[in-house]
Design a protein around this motif. Sequence first.
Motif, mmCIF file in Angstrom:
data_model
loop_
_atom_site.group_PDB
_atom_site.id
_atom_site.type_symbol
_atom_site.label_atom_id
_atom_site.label_comp_id
_atom_site.label_asym_id
_atom_site.label_seq_id
_atom_site.Cartn_x
_atom_site.Cartn_y
_atom_site.Cartn_z
ATOM 1 N N HIS A 37 0.824 -1.211 0.000
ATOM 2 C CA HIS A 37 0.000 0.000 0.000
ATOM 3 C C HIS A 37 0.856 1.259 0.000
ATOM 4 O O HIS A 37 0.555 2.227 -0.716
ATOM 5 C CB HIS A 37 -0.950 -0.017 1.187
ATOM 6 N N LEU A 38 1.939 1.249 0.767
ATOM 7 C CA LEU A 38 2.872 2.371 0.702
ATOM 8 C C LEU A 38 3.520 2.431 -0.681
ATOM 9 O O LEU A 38 3.736 3.513 -1.237
ATOM 10 C CB LEU A 38 3.931 2.244 1.794
ATOM 11 N N ASP A 39 3.824 1.261 -1.237
ATOM 12 C CA ASP A 39 4.393 1.223 -2.585
ATOM 13 C C ASP A 39 3.425 1.795 -3.611
ATOM 14 O O ASP A 39 3.848 2.425 -4.593
ATOM 15 C CB ASP A 39 4.751 -0.215 -2.970
ATOM 16 N N SER A 40 2.126 1.611 -3.375
ATOM 17 C CA SER A 40 1.147 2.139 -4.328
ATOM 18 C C SER A 40 1.140 3.667 -4.323
ATOM 19 O O SER A 40 0.884 4.289 -5.355
ATOM 20 C CB SER A 40 -0.255 1.602 -4.005
ATOM 21 N N ILE A 41 1.414 4.260 -3.156
ATOM 22 C CA ILE A 41 1.541 5.727 -3.104
ATOM 23 C C ILE A 41 2.778 6.152 -3.880
ATOM 24 O O ILE A 41 2.748 7.118 -4.658
ATOM 25 C CB ILE A 41 1.617 6.209 -1.647
ATOM 26 N N ALA A 42 3.873 5.413 -3.681
ATOM 27 C CA ALA A 42 5.107 5.723 -4.412
ATOM 28 C C ALA A 42 4.926 5.570 -5.909
ATOM 29 O O ALA A 42 5.493 6.330 -6.701
ATOM 30 C CB ALA A 42 6.236 4.820 -3.916
ATOM 31 N N ASP A 43 4.110 4.603 -6.318
ATOM 32 C CA ASP A 43 3.894 4.342 -7.746
ATOM 33 C C ASP A 43 3.208 5.508 -8.450
ATOM 34 O O ASP A 43 3.316 5.642 -9.678
ATOM 35 C CB ASP A 43 3.055 3.075 -7.933
ATOM 36 N N ARG A 44 2.496 6.337 -7.705
ATOM 37 C CA ARG A 44 1.814 7.467 -8.330
ATOM 38 C C ARG A 44 2.315 8.818 -7.815
ATOM 39 O O ARG A 44 1.749 9.860 -8.166
ATOM 40 C CB ARG A 44 0.304 7.363 -8.109
ATOM 41 N N GLY A 45 3.347 8.782 -6.991
ATOM 42 C CA GLY A 45 3.866 10.027 -6.427
ATOM 43 C C GLY A 45 5.328 10.246 -6.752
ATOM 44 O O GLY A 45 5.914 9.537 -7.569
ATOM 45 N N THR A 46 5.902 11.236 -6.105
ATOM 46 C CA THR A 46 7.332 11.501 -6.217
ATOM 47 C C THR A 46 8.024 10.936 -4.989
ATOM 48 O O THR A 46 7.686 11.296 -3.853
ATOM 49 C CB THR A 46 7.614 13.005 -6.328
ATOM 50 N N ARG A 389 2.829 13.552 -12.476
ATOM 51 C CA ARG A 389 3.255 12.197 -12.826
ATOM 52 C C ARG A 389 4.173 11.621 -11.754
ATOM 53 O O ARG A 389 4.814 12.355 -10.993
ATOM 54 C CB ARG A 389 3.970 12.202 -14.176
ATOM 55 N N ALA A 390 4.252 10.319 -11.707
ATOM 56 C CA ALA A 390 5.134 9.630 -10.768
ATOM 57 C C ALA A 390 6.586 9.865 -11.151
ATOM 58 O O ALA A 390 6.924 9.993 -12.338
ATOM 59 C CB ALA A 390 4.829 8.137 -10.756
ATOM 60 N N ALA A 391 7.447 9.935 -10.143
ATOM 61 C CA ALA A 391 8.863 10.197 -10.410
ATOM 62 C C ALA A 391 9.683 9.805 -9.187
ATOM 63 O O ALA A 391 9.154 9.564 -8.094
ATOM 64 C CB ALA A 391 9.081 11.669 -10.732
ATOM 65 N N ARG A 392 10.955 9.736 -9.391
ATOM 66 C CA ARG A 392 11.929 9.602 -8.307
ATOM 67 C C ARG A 392 12.944 10.724 -8.447
ATOM 68 O O ARG A 392 13.309 11.099 -9.560
ATOM 69 C CB ARG A 392 12.628 8.234 -8.346
ATOM 70 N N THR A 393 13.373 11.244 -7.307
ATOM 71 C CA THR A 393 14.313 12.343 -7.355
ATOM 72 C C THR A 393 15.396 12.176 -6.300
ATOM 73 O O THR A 393 15.136 11.642 -5.212
ATOM 74 C CB THR A 393 13.596 13.697 -7.131
ATOM 75 N N VAL A 394 16.596 12.623 -6.625
ATOM 76 C CA VAL A 394 17.691 12.672 -5.657
ATOM 77 C C VAL A 394 17.909 14.100 -5.185
ATOM 78 O O VAL A 394 18.903 14.398 -4.512
ATOM 79 C CB VAL A 394 18.990 12.091 -6.242
ATOM 80 N N SER A 395 16.977 14.976 -5.510
ATOM 81 C CA SER A 395 17.056 16.354 -5.039
ATOM 82 C C SER A 395 17.075 16.372 -3.509
ATOM 83 O O SER A 395 16.306 15.669 -2.852
ATOM 84 C CB SER A 395 15.854 17.151 -5.557
ATOM 85 N N LEU A 396 17.960 17.162 -2.951
ATOM 86 C CA LEU A 396 18.149 17.232 -1.507
ATOM 87 C C LEU A 396 16.968 17.944 -0.849
ATOM 88 O O LEU A 396 16.603 19.054 -1.238
ATOM 89 C CB LEU A 396 19.445 17.988 -1.209
ATOM 90 N N VAL A 397 16.341 17.292 0.168
ATOM 91 C CA VAL A 397 15.178 17.878 0.832
ATOM 92 C C VAL A 397 15.244 17.598 2.326
ATOM 93 O O VAL A 397 15.961 16.710 2.792
ATOM 94 C CB VAL A 397 13.849 17.352 0.261
#
Length: 518
Positions: A37-46, A389-397
């Motif tokens: 379920h957490l993965d499903s949030i990641a699948d549609r989020g950043t 859109r879903a994405a992955r980022t290495v931007s520092l936060v």
Amino acid sequence: MTGGIDSTQPNVLFIITDQQRADHVGFAGNDVVRTPHLDSIADRGTVFENAWVANPVCMPNRSSIMTGRMPSAHGVIFNDRSLEWGANTHVRQFREAGYRTALIGKSHLQHGLSRNAVVETGLQAAFDSPYPAGWNTLEHAERYFDGEPEFPDSFYGFDHVELAIDHGSRITGHHMRWALEKGASLEALLVPYTPACPAERRHHSWWQIYRPTYVEELHSSRFVAERAAAFIADAAHASEPWLVWASFPDPHHPMCPPGKWFDRHDPDEMALPRTVDDPLHAAPEHLRRTARLHPSRQPYWVYPCGLGGDHDLARAAIAATYGMIELIDDCVGQILAAVERAGAQDNTIVVFTSDHGDMMGDHGLLLKGCMHYRGTLQVPMVIASPGRRAARTVSLVSSLDLGPTLLDLAGLDGYDGIQGVSLAPVLDDPAVAVRESVLIEDDIPNAARSWGDMPAKTRTLIADGMKYTRHSTGEDQLFCLDDDPDELTELSEDYPTLQASLLEGLADALIEVADSAR
């Protein structure tokens, strides 16, 4: 915008856990713990793969998430003091804009749970509180024994509050009243934080790994899921925009997932951290001493400790923690289903994060407490925003950035003194950088240092793939996260010019966060 609300205003579901490592979720590449379920949030989020805390302790970082300000600015530098009653928060802004707001589960904005951290100085206070007596006792467990205390109209911006105050199998607050209504006995709920805590099964070398005696339906995670889902349904029925914090007390120790969740993973099959036998030759003295302190010799249940070379204990702790996380994930599924039943899935911003991590055997250490390695400092973070859109980022936060981001996404104004930045540009383009560095604070008030010889203050700077930590003892640690993600090669002695440059950067960061808000 702070004016009238229309039906297009997004709802906000803010899911936060306690003491969950960044790598203890499936979407981070962990193929052992199951978090669909957490993965499903990641699948549609950043997914923010480079997210760090403002402070690696519960109360300071939770207050930073709420206010968007560093602990040195909002004042909650340790677990021994409550967030000022008048502190502005992003939740207040949503409430003032017409949102229904709710906090379900762990708050820890007040220090009821952690009053053991309060050590009297014997001196007159630095200032008198302007607030009425009892303002910061709403998280005192005893106030719920004979009923529920009356809450103000706004609890830091939340107009509806249902608290799960304690950890492990100790059940207090609104959670306790809820469990009693379900037929639980008070004796079964008010268990001690000692080896006398009842258990169906317990690990032989540490009392804090056990299966509790009550049924799964009474556990804090089930309470958070049921009550958050009820709030969402009620707000949707009223056709009002809503913001809810679903705040899970787990997977913070004691590590005691109930029922079947305790046996989800075989400890013998758990892989040990690659750094479990790190001799810590170049580490500060307090870390070497902590690593030698086996949990069986903890002075009290939250005291920082290590493995003392006990690999069996590390595997058991990991297995039990994974069970706690998988129960949380199942409960997240319940809450997401409630959003769908309300027809709000296309108009709800979903955030998932944790307040800090846990060493979990890294470098031979457990829990947290002046351990500035990525195990405690780095957190999972996902933002799923409708229309992006879903994405992955290495931007520092930083954890500081979550409140400003939500205000930005909802079109609401901020307030004076916010030190976080909006991550909306990163949601639009994951290659964008909104920060050059992250500052992390960690303080143990002088009075509380009577617990042990730990640094009074620790500061860490994350910048340019480097992590530099300076302790008030004069000791420091420097690691290249890009080349040495396990933090095994300490660089400060061999690269004095680099160390000096990062020390200067740390000084600049401290100057930048010196508070000037009114």
